[in-house]
Design a protein around this motif. Structure first.
Motif, PDB file in Angstrom:
ATOM      1  N   LYS A  95       0.812  -1.228   0.000  1.00  0.00           N
ATOM      2  CA  LYS A  95       0.000   0.000   0.000  1.00  0.00           C
ATOM      3  C   LYS A  95       0.844   1.277   0.000  1.00  0.00           C
ATOM      4  CE  LYS A  95      -3.644  -2.325   2.676  1.00  0.00           C
ATOM      5  NZ  LYS A  95      -4.314  -2.876   1.526  1.00  0.00           N
ATOM      6  N   GLU A  96       2.131   1.147  -0.273  1.00  0.00           N
ATOM      7  CA  GLU A  96       3.024   2.309  -0.093  1.00  0.00           C
ATOM      8  C   GLU A  96       2.737   3.473  -1.041  1.00  0.00           C
ATOM      9  OE1 GLU A  96       5.134   2.787   2.249  1.00  0.00           O
ATOM     10  OE2 GLU A  96       5.552   0.814   3.083  1.00  0.00           O
ATOM     11  N   LEU A  97       2.105   3.199  -2.177  1.00  0.00           N
ATOM     12  CA  LEU A  97       1.887   4.286  -3.144  1.00  0.00           C
ATOM     13  C   LEU A  97       0.489   4.889  -3.055  1.00  0.00           C
ATOM     14  CD1 LEU A  97       3.667   2.745  -6.276  1.00  0.00           C
ATOM     15  CD2 LEU A  97       4.602   4.234  -4.500  1.00  0.00           C
ATOM     16  N   GLN A  98      -0.340   4.291  -2.213  1.00  0.00           N
ATOM     17  CA  GLN A  98      -1.735   4.735  -2.156  1.00  0.00           C
ATOM     18  C   GLN A  98      -1.850   6.191  -1.736  1.00  0.00           C
ATOM     19  OE1 GLN A  98      -4.312   2.086  -0.024  1.00  0.00           O
ATOM     20  NE2 GLN A  98      -3.987   0.445  -1.495  1.00  0.00           N
ATOM     21  N   GLY A  99      -2.674   6.919  -2.496  1.00  0.00           N
ATOM     22  CA  GLY A  99      -2.925   8.319  -2.181  1.00  0.00           C
ATOM     23  C   GLY A  99      -1.946   9.299  -2.803  1.00  0.00           C
ATOM     24  N   LYS A 100      -0.880   8.790  -3.432  1.00  0.00           N
ATOM     25  CA  LYS A 100       0.058   9.710  -4.088  1.00  0.00           C
ATOM     26  C   LYS A 100      -0.529  10.157  -5.416  1.00  0.00           C
ATOM     27  CE  LYS A 100       4.087   7.365  -2.050  1.00  0.00           C
ATOM     28  NZ  LYS A 100       4.299   8.219  -0.879  1.00  0.00           N
ATOM     29  N   THR A 101       0.073  11.188  -5.974  1.00  0.00           N
ATOM     30  CA  THR A 101      -0.342  11.709  -7.288  1.00  0.00           C
ATOM     31  C   THR A 101       0.725  11.324  -8.303  1.00  0.00           C
ATOM     32  OG1 THR A 101      -1.517  13.551  -6.284  1.00  0.00           O
ATOM     33  CG2 THR A 101      -0.831  13.845  -8.567  1.00  0.00           C
ATOM     34  N   PHE A 102       0.282  10.922  -9.491  1.00  0.00           N
ATOM     35  CA  PHE A 102       1.230  10.492 -10.533  1.00  0.00           C
ATOM     36  C   PHE A 102       0.915  11.197 -11.847  1.00  0.00           C
ATOM     37  CE2 PHE A 102       2.263   7.937 -14.228  1.00  0.00           C
ATOM     38  CZ  PHE A 102       3.605   7.670 -14.016  1.00  0.00           C
ATOM     39  N   LEU A 103       1.994  11.633 -12.536  1.00  0.00           N
ATOM     40  CA  LEU A 103       1.797  12.174 -13.885  1.00  0.00           C
ATOM     41  C   LEU A 103       3.058  11.989 -14.726  1.00  0.00           C
ATOM     42  CD1 LEU A 103       2.955  15.487 -14.540  1.00  0.00           C
ATOM     43  CD2 LEU A 103       1.824  15.583 -12.335  1.00  0.00           C
ATOM     44  N   CYS A 104       2.876  12.128 -16.041  1.00  0.00           N
ATOM     45  CA  CYS A 104       3.999  12.064 -16.971  1.00  0.00           C
ATOM     46  C   CYS A 104       4.251  13.454 -17.543  1.00  0.00           C
ATOM     47  CB  CYS A 104       3.685  11.130 -18.148  1.00  0.00           C
ATOM     48  SG  CYS A 104       3.524   9.411 -17.670  1.00  0.00           S
ATOM     49  N   SER A 105       5.536  13.781 -17.679  1.00  0.00           N
ATOM     50  CA  SER A 105       5.929  14.970 -18.427  1.00  0.00           C
ATOM     51  C   SER A 105       6.697  14.451 -19.623  1.00  0.00           C
ATOM     52  CB  SER A 105       6.823  15.860 -17.563  1.00  0.00           C
ATOM     53  OG  SER A 105       7.427  16.851 -18.377  1.00  0.00           O
ATOM     54  N   LEU A 106       6.158  14.643 -20.817  1.00  0.00           N
ATOM     55  CA  LEU A 106       6.809  14.026 -21.972  1.00  0.00           C
ATOM     56  C   LEU A 106       6.915  14.986 -23.144  1.00  0.00           C
ATOM     57  CD1 LEU A 106       4.615  13.001 -24.440  1.00  0.00           C
ATOM     58  CD2 LEU A 106       3.764  11.771 -22.455  1.00  0.00           C
ATOM     59  N   THR A 107       7.862  14.658 -24.020  1.00  0.00           N
ATOM     60  CA  THR A 107       7.985  15.369 -25.288  1.00  0.00           C
ATOM     61  C   THR A 107       7.848  14.345 -26.394  1.00  0.00           C
ATOM     62  OG1 THR A 107      10.397  15.078 -25.345  1.00  0.00           O
ATOM     63  CG2 THR A 107       9.563  17.075 -24.286  1.00  0.00           C
ATOM     64  N   ALA A 108       7.247  14.775 -27.510  1.00  0.00           N
ATOM     65  CA  ALA A 108       7.069  13.868 -28.642  1.00  0.00           C
ATOM     66  C   ALA A 108       7.492  14.584 -29.914  1.00  0.00           C
ATOM     67  CB  ALA A 108       5.604  13.445 -28.743  1.00  0.00           C
ATOM     68  N   GLY A 109       8.235  13.865 -30.747  1.00  0.00           N
ATOM     69  CA  GLY A 109       8.671  14.468 -32.012  1.00  0.00           C
ATOM     70  C   GLY A 109       7.491  14.740 -32.939  1.00  0.00           C
ATOM     71  N   GLY A 110       6.507  13.872 -32.909  1.00  0.00           N
ATOM     72  CA  GLY A 110       5.341  14.014 -33.781  1.00  0.00           C
ATOM     73  C   GLY A 110       4.492  15.225 -33.399  1.00  0.00           C
ATOM     74  N   ALA A 111       3.808  15.753 -34.407  1.00  0.00           N
ATOM     75  CA  ALA A 111       2.928  16.904 -34.157  1.00  0.00           C
ATOM     76  C   ALA A 111       1.697  16.452 -33.386  1.00  0.00           C
ATOM     77  CB  ALA A 111       2.499  17.515 -35.489  1.00  0.00           C
ATOM     78  N   ALA A 112       1.089  17.377 -32.654  1.00  0.00           N
ATOM     79  CA  ALA A 112      -0.141  17.061 -31.905  1.00  0.00           C
ATOM     80  C   ALA A 112      -1.200  16.494 -32.848  1.00  0.00           C
ATOM     81  CB  ALA A 112      -0.649  18.315 -31.198  1.00  0.00           C
ATOM     82  N   SER A 113      -1.274  17.044 -34.050  1.00  0.00           N
ATOM     83  CA  SER A 113      -2.311  16.612 -35.001  1.00  0.00           C
ATOM     84  C   SER A 113      -2.113  15.169 -35.474  1.00  0.00           C
ATOM     85  CB  SER A 113      -2.323  17.549 -36.211  1.00  0.00           C
ATOM     86  OG  SER A 113      -1.043  17.539 -36.824  1.00  0.00           O
ATOM     87  N   ALA A 114      -0.908  14.627 -35.298  1.00  0.00           N
ATOM     88  CA  ALA A 114      -0.662  13.229 -35.687  1.00  0.00           C
ATOM     89  C   ALA A 114      -1.196  12.257 -34.646  1.00  0.00           C
ATOM     90  CB  ALA A 114       0.834  12.997 -35.879  1.00  0.00           C
ATOM     91  N   TYR A 115      -1.386  12.761 -33.428  1.00  0.00           N
ATOM     92  CA  TYR A 115      -1.828  11.904 -32.321  1.00  0.00           C
ATOM     93  C   TYR A 115      -3.341  11.933 -32.174  1.00  0.00           C
ATOM     94  CZ  TYR A 115       2.917  10.834 -31.034  1.00  0.00           C
ATOM     95  OH  TYR A 115       4.198  10.345 -31.061  1.00  0.00           O
ATOM     96  N   ARG A 116      -3.999  11.389 -33.199  1.00  0.00           N
ATOM     97  CA  ARG A 116      -5.467  11.273 -33.154  1.00  0.00           C
ATOM     98  C   ARG A 116      -5.889  10.270 -34.220  1.00  0.00           C
ATOM     99  NH1 ARG A 116      -6.953  13.933 -37.747  1.00  0.00           N
ATOM    100  NH2 ARG A 116      -5.788  15.820 -38.271  1.00  0.00           N
TER     101      ARG A 116
END
Ligand SMILES: Cc1cc2nc3c(=O)[nH]c(=O)nc-3n(C[C@H](O)[C@H](O)[C@H](O)COP(=O)(O)O)c2cc1C
Length: 203
Positions: A95-116
């Motif tokens: 239970k050590e991770l319960q209640g924590k907040t998690f997120l990703c910070s990422l960069t992508a070479g592809g354009a936003a419009s390609a990700y759909r």
């Protein structure tokens, strides 16, 4: 106040235009523990006890990485495989991770419009991140949508880096000072596109 654990994975930082300055910025913020995984573990011999202790000591966990083949660079997968053990991160006693907040910070070479749907990458970024979202769910962490920059290879020339760094700083400061209205975060919108709505007044 919350402590933020930033786990950065970039295997070729000498060529990094975006993640390297973002990491440098993060190191300046009190309350953020900035860990360069490739620098600490060049031969992938991850110290599981140390990483688990780091997790215990922080309330927010961030994976920061350039998108590689629609996923994280290898060391972040190795880190998950070794550190998120049964009895620590999941299972009836884990239970050590319960209640924590998690997120990703990422960069992508592809354009936003390609990700759909209909774009050449077919899937939206939150669809590609489902394994990480479900890992957060299983371990009881609150999953936030990614903080992301698309078209990363042209971002410097196009003058998009300074604003991204400014948003990054605002996000980290809000996480440290507990001034992010997590309950108002829209799940299918990049975190960096909703900061104005979710950072509480006076923060
Ligand atoms: C091995 C490798 C795999 C990559 N895979 C992807 C990918 O799946 N999708 C994408 O949009 N960009 C991909 N890229 C581009 C990187 O995401 C891009 O170079 C990075 O975001 C730039 O950030 P930086 O300036 O911090 O290095 C890949 C790059 C490399 C070297």
């Amino acid at each position: 106040m919350s402590k933020v654990l930033l786990l950065f994975a970039h295997p070729s930082q000498d060529r990094s235009e975006i993640n390297r300055p973002l990491f440098k910025e993060a190191k300046k913020i009190a309350g953020v523990t900035a860990v360069d995984l490739y620098a600490e573990y060049p031969s992938f011999r991850i110290n599981v006890d140390r990483e688990q202790q780091r997790l215990r000591e922080h309330q927010v966990v961030i994976f920061m990485f350039p998108l590689y083949w629609y996923s994280t660079p290898a060391i972040l997968k190795e880190w998950q495989d070794l550190v998120l053990e049964y009895g620590f991160a999941y299972g009836s006693e884990g239970k050590e991770l319960q209640g924590k907040t998690f997120l990703c910070s990422l960069t992508a070479g592809g354009a936003a419009s390609a990700y759909r749907k209909g774009g050449y990458n077919h899937y939206q970024i939150w669809e590609l991140l489902r394994p990480l979202e479900q890992t957060a769910n299983l371990t009881g962490m609150h999953y936030l949508p990614p903080f992301a920059l698309f078209g990363s290879r042209t971002a410097v020339d196009e003058g998009r880096l300074p604003e991204h760094i400014q948003h990054w700083r605002s996000l980290l400061e809000a996480l440290v000072s507990d001034s992010l209205a997590i309950e108002h975060v829209a799940p299918n919108e990049l975190l960096n596109h909703q900061l104005e709505q979710i950072i509480k007044e006076g923060a």
